[in-house]
Each structure stands twice: as C-alpha cells, then as structure tokens.
Write a protein that holds these residues in place. Structure first.
Motif, PDB file in Angstrom:
ATOM      1  N   PRO A  80      46.961  33.469 -16.184  1.00 60.03           N
ATOM      2  CA  PRO A  80      47.079  34.890 -15.824  1.00 60.03           C
ATOM      3  C   PRO A  80      47.718  35.123 -14.463  1.00 60.03           C
ATOM      4  N   ASP A  81      47.688  34.118 -13.586  1.00 59.54           N
ATOM      5  CA  ASP A  81      48.230  34.291 -12.250  1.00 59.54           C
ATOM      6  C   ASP A  81      49.696  33.878 -12.138  1.00 59.54           C
ATOM      7  N   ALA A 131      46.375  27.457 -11.552  1.00 57.76           N
ATOM      8  CA  ALA A 131      47.363  27.286 -12.616  1.00 57.76           C
ATOM      9  C   ALA A 131      47.777  25.826 -12.751  1.00 57.76           C
ATOM     10  N   MET A 132      47.910  25.127 -11.636  1.00 62.95           N
ATOM     11  CA  MET A 132      48.275  23.710 -11.673  1.00 62.95           C
ATOM     12  C   MET A 132      47.167  22.886 -12.316  1.00 62.95           C
ATOM     13  N   CYS A 133      45.921  23.213 -12.007  1.00 62.87           N
ATOM     14  CA  CYS A 133      44.785  22.510 -12.619  1.00 62.87           C
ATOM     15  C   CYS A 133      44.726  22.771 -14.126  1.00 62.87           C
ATOM     16  N   THR A 134      45.012  24.015 -14.523  1.00 61.09           N
ATOM     17  CA  THR A 134      45.020  24.352 -15.944  1.00 61.09           C
ATOM     18  C   THR A 134      46.090  23.570 -16.685  1.00 61.09           C
ATOM     19  N   LEU A 135      47.287  23.500 -16.101  1.00 58.28           N
ATOM     20  CA  LEU A 135      48.375  22.761 -16.737  1.00 58.28           C
ATOM     21  C   LEU A 135      48.036  21.283 -16.874  1.00 58.28           C
ATOM     22  N   LEU A 136      47.446  20.714 -15.839  1.00 57.51           N
ATOM     23  CA  LEU A 136      47.074  19.295 -15.889  1.00 57.51           C
ATOM     24  C   LEU A 136      46.037  19.044 -16.985  1.00 57.51           C
ATOM     25  N   ALA A 137      45.062  19.941 -17.093  1.00 57.80           N
ATOM     26  CA  ALA A 137      44.016  19.776 -18.114  1.00 57.80           C
ATOM     27  C   ALA A 137      44.598  19.888 -19.517  1.00 57.80           C
ATOM     28  N   LEU A 138      45.476  20.868 -19.729  1.00 57.42           N
ATOM     29  CA  LEU A 138      46.062  21.055 -21.053  1.00 57.42           C
ATOM     30  C   LEU A 138      47.024  19.928 -21.405  1.00 57.42           C
ATOM     31  N   TRP A 186      35.449  27.961 -16.688  1.00 58.25           N
ATOM     32  CA  TRP A 186      34.208  27.933 -15.901  1.00 58.25           C
ATOM     33  C   TRP A 186      34.511  27.708 -14.431  1.00 58.25           C
ATOM     34  N   TYR A 187      35.399  26.774 -14.145  1.00 54.50           N
ATOM     35  CA  TYR A 187      35.739  26.502 -12.752  1.00 54.50           C
ATOM     36  C   TYR A 187      36.522  27.655 -12.137  1.00 54.50           C
ATOM     37  N   ARG A 188      37.332  28.343 -12.919  1.00 57.06           N
ATOM     38  CA  ARG A 188      38.050  29.513 -12.399  1.00 57.06           C
ATOM     39  C   ARG A 188      37.062  30.606 -11.986  1.00 57.06           C
ATOM     40  N   ARG A 189      36.102  30.889 -12.858  1.00 53.35           N
ATOM     41  CA  ARG A 189      35.107  31.926 -12.529  1.00 53.35           C
ATOM     42  C   ARG A 189      34.267  31.499 -11.328  1.00 53.35           C
ATOM     43  N   ARG A 190      33.965  30.223 -11.255  1.00 51.36           N
ATOM     44  CA  ARG A 190      33.172  29.725 -10.131  1.00 51.36           C
ATOM     45  C   ARG A 190      33.918  29.894  -8.811  1.00 51.36           C
ATOM     46  N   SER A 191      35.230  29.594  -8.819  1.00 52.36           N
ATOM     47  CA  SER A 191      36.022  29.734  -7.596  1.00 52.36           C
ATOM     48  C   SER A 191      36.173  31.197  -7.207  1.00 52.36           C
ATOM     49  N   ILE A 192      36.276  32.083  -8.220  1.00 53.86           N
ATOM     50  CA  ILE A 192      36.379  33.513  -7.914  1.00 53.86           C
ATOM     51  C   ILE A 192      35.088  34.027  -7.284  1.00 53.86           C
ATOM     52  N   ARG A 193      33.948  33.575  -7.808  1.00 49.27           N
ATOM     53  CA  ARG A 193      32.660  34.003  -7.242  1.00 49.27           C
ATOM     54  C   ARG A 193      32.493  33.541  -5.811  1.00 49.27           C
ATOM     55  N   ARG A 194      32.993  32.361  -5.505  1.00 51.27           N
ATOM     56  CA  ARG A 194      32.886  31.848  -4.134  1.00 51.27           C
ATOM     57  C   ARG A 194      33.715  32.672  -3.155  1.00 51.27           C
ATOM     58  N   LYS A 195      34.838  33.235  -3.657  1.00 47.85           N
ATOM     59  CA  LYS A 195      35.711  34.002  -2.780  1.00 47.85           C
ATOM     60  C   LYS A 195      35.237  35.429  -2.588  1.00 47.85           C
ATOM     61  N   LEU A 196      34.303  35.910  -3.447  1.00 51.09           N
ATOM     62  CA  LEU A 196      33.812  37.274  -3.313  1.00 51.09           C
ATOM     63  C   LEU A 196      33.010  37.421  -2.027  1.00 51.09           C
ATOM     64  N   PRO A 197      33.154  38.577  -1.312  1.00 48.00           N
ATOM     65  CA  PRO A 197      32.374  38.778  -0.081  1.00 48.00           C
ATOM     66  C   PRO A 197      30.895  38.916  -0.393  1.00 48.00           C
ATOM     67  N   PRO A 198      30.029  38.438   0.476  1.00 47.31           N
ATOM     68  CA  PRO A 198      28.588  38.528   0.223  1.00 47.31           C
ATOM     69  C   PRO A 198      28.117  39.977   0.242  1.00 47.31           C
ATOM     70  N   THR A 199      27.225  40.313  -0.686  1.00 54.08           N
ATOM     71  CA  THR A 199      26.689  41.667  -0.752  1.00 54.08           C
ATOM     72  C   THR A 199      25.538  41.830   0.234  1.00 54.08           C
ATOM     73  N   ILE A 200      25.404  43.026   0.757  1.00 54.47           N
ATOM     74  CA  ILE A 200      24.343  43.310   1.727  1.00 54.47           C
ATOM     75  C   ILE A 200      23.126  43.835   0.977  1.00 54.47           C
ATOM     76  N   PRO A 201      21.987  43.195   1.117  1.00 54.28           N
ATOM     77  CA  PRO A 201      20.783  43.683   0.438  1.00 54.28           C
ATOM     78  C   PRO A 201      20.479  45.121   0.840  1.00 54.28           C
ATOM     79  N   PRO A 202      19.977  45.951  -0.089  1.00 57.46           N
ATOM     80  CA  PRO A 202      19.682  47.365   0.236  1.00 57.46           C
ATOM     81  C   PRO A 202      18.705  47.514   1.384  1.00 57.46           C
ATOM     82  N   THR A 203      17.748  46.629   1.507  1.00 57.89           N
ATOM     83  CA  THR A 203      16.749  46.741   2.577  1.00 57.89           C
ATOM     84  C   THR A 203      17.394  46.570   3.947  1.00 57.89           C
ATOM     85  N   LEU A 204      18.391  45.701   4.025  1.00 56.81           N
ATOM     86  CA  LEU A 204      19.068  45.464   5.289  1.00 56.81           C
ATOM     87  C   LEU A 204      20.037  46.574   5.616  1.00 56.81           C
ATOM     88  N   SER A 205      20.667  47.170   4.568  1.00 56.53           N
ATOM     89  CA  SER A 205      21.654  48.221   4.820  1.00 56.53           C
ATOM     90  C   SER A 205      20.988  49.477   5.361  1.00 56.53           C
TER      91      SER A 205
END
Length: 208
Positions: A80-81, A131-138, A186-205
């Motif tokens: 997709p990228d 994309a390079m990892c996907t090509l290598l796997a396929l 699975w690894y793509r979704r995992r890498s995307i989750r790692r790049k997402l900014p951390p959410t602020i808990p409502p109690t702290l906000s």
C-alpha cells in the motif's frame, strides 16, 4: 554469516575424519560432490533454457502481462505504501509472475531491480522499509504453479515421474505464502502501533 557456516561444516568434517583416522574420506567426498554438482548443472541447463524460452514466448504473447494484470490488485493490497505508477510495481509484478512459473533464475534479477526501486522510496536508507520486507517474504515463499527447477533435478536423477511433485509443491508454497502474508501484516500493524503517539489518560488530562 553463510561463509562462516560453510567454513565450520568443512572444519567439522576434517576433524571427524582425522579422529576416525581416514582423512582421505574428506578428499573423496569433495571430488564426488564437485562431480555431482557439475552433472546436475548440465542437467539443469537444458530444462532451464527450455522454460526460459517458454517464458519469453509467453511474454511476447502477452501472457505475462495478463498475469501481471490479475496480480495487480493483490500487489496494490500487499504494497500500500508504493505508488501504483512507480517502476517498482512493474518489477514486483514481473518477479511474482516468474516465481509463479517456477523460474527462480528469471525472477531474481527482477527482484533485485524491485529492491533498488524500493530503496529509492525508503526514507531511512539504513533500515529496510516495510515494502522491502514484504517483497523479501513473498519472494522467499512464493506460490509456484510449475516447480521447473525441481522437475529438472528429478529428471537429472532419473526419476520415474518427475512432475508428480507439482501438486505437493503448489500446496506447500500456498501455505508458505499465506504464512508470510499473515506475518507481514502482523509486523506492519505492530510497527504502526509503535509509531503512534502515546495517549494521555483522562485522569491526567484533568490535572493542572
């Protein structure tokens, strides 16, 4: 790393031969292996030349283009990228089409060119892009309709039915490709989750 593994295997062979007291076994095995390798290579040449010719005829007849069109939506989903009109997509489609026909030797140059094009799109030149990892796997676990190289090897060793592995090869490569795609997603979704900014808990906000 591969060179170290081969060196270790050779040294282990020499050590065991020396412990057994017959170092000539290693020399004999080396010459027999070299002779077998040359014999297999000569046996593969005729079959590979034949299938490469068939591949060229299929390409001139438009069969490869039709396969590429059928694979187009699948490739767009798996990469997709990568922009649809980028040269990398053409090389990826050619690589996958050649692998489907069991022409690994013909698919390798296309895979290398696809990697070079994907490297141009890679923002971090020191780390492989998704994309390079996907090509290598396929490319490693590609579905193979006609295992040309394996059939040639079986012919070279006088197999009674060299093409009987077509069904089992198709099943094995289909399972391997499905596993590669699942792992890649699975690894793509995992890498995307790692790049997402951390959410602020409502109690702290609510705190000032």
């Amino acid at each position: 790393m591969v060179n170290k593994i081969w060196l270790a295997l050779i040294l282990i062979g020499f050590i065991f031969a020396a412990l057994k007291g017959d170092i000539n076994i290693v020399t004999q095995a080396a010459f027999e292996g070299a002779a077998t390798g040359v014999t297999v290579c000569f046996g593969l040449i005729s079959v590979l030349v034949f299938w490469l010719g068939i591949m060229r005829l299929a390409e001139d007849a438009g069969l490869v283009k039709k396969i590429s069109k059928l694979l187009g939506p699948v490739v767009s989903f798996l990469f997709p990228d990568v922009p649809k009109n980028h040269p990398a997509m053409g090389y990826i489609l050619s690589n996958m089409s050649a692998n489907l026909l069991g022409l690994g030797n013909a698919a390798t140059p296309m895979g290398i060119r696809a990697m070079q094009q994907l490297q141009e799109l890679n923002p971090d030149k020191e780390i492989a892009s998704p994309a390079m990892c996907t090509l290598l796997a396929l490319n490693t676990a590609s579905i193979t309709l006609i295992p040309t190289t394996l059939i040639a090897i079986r012919l070279n060793f006088n197999s009674a039915n060299p093409a009987e592995i077509v069904g089992s090869t198709l099943l094995a490569t289909a399972v391997a490709t499905a596993a590669a795609i699942v792992a890649d997603r699975w690894y793509r979704r995992r890498s995307i989750r790692r790049k997402l900014p951390p959410t602020i808990p409502p109690t702290l906000s609510l705190k000032r």
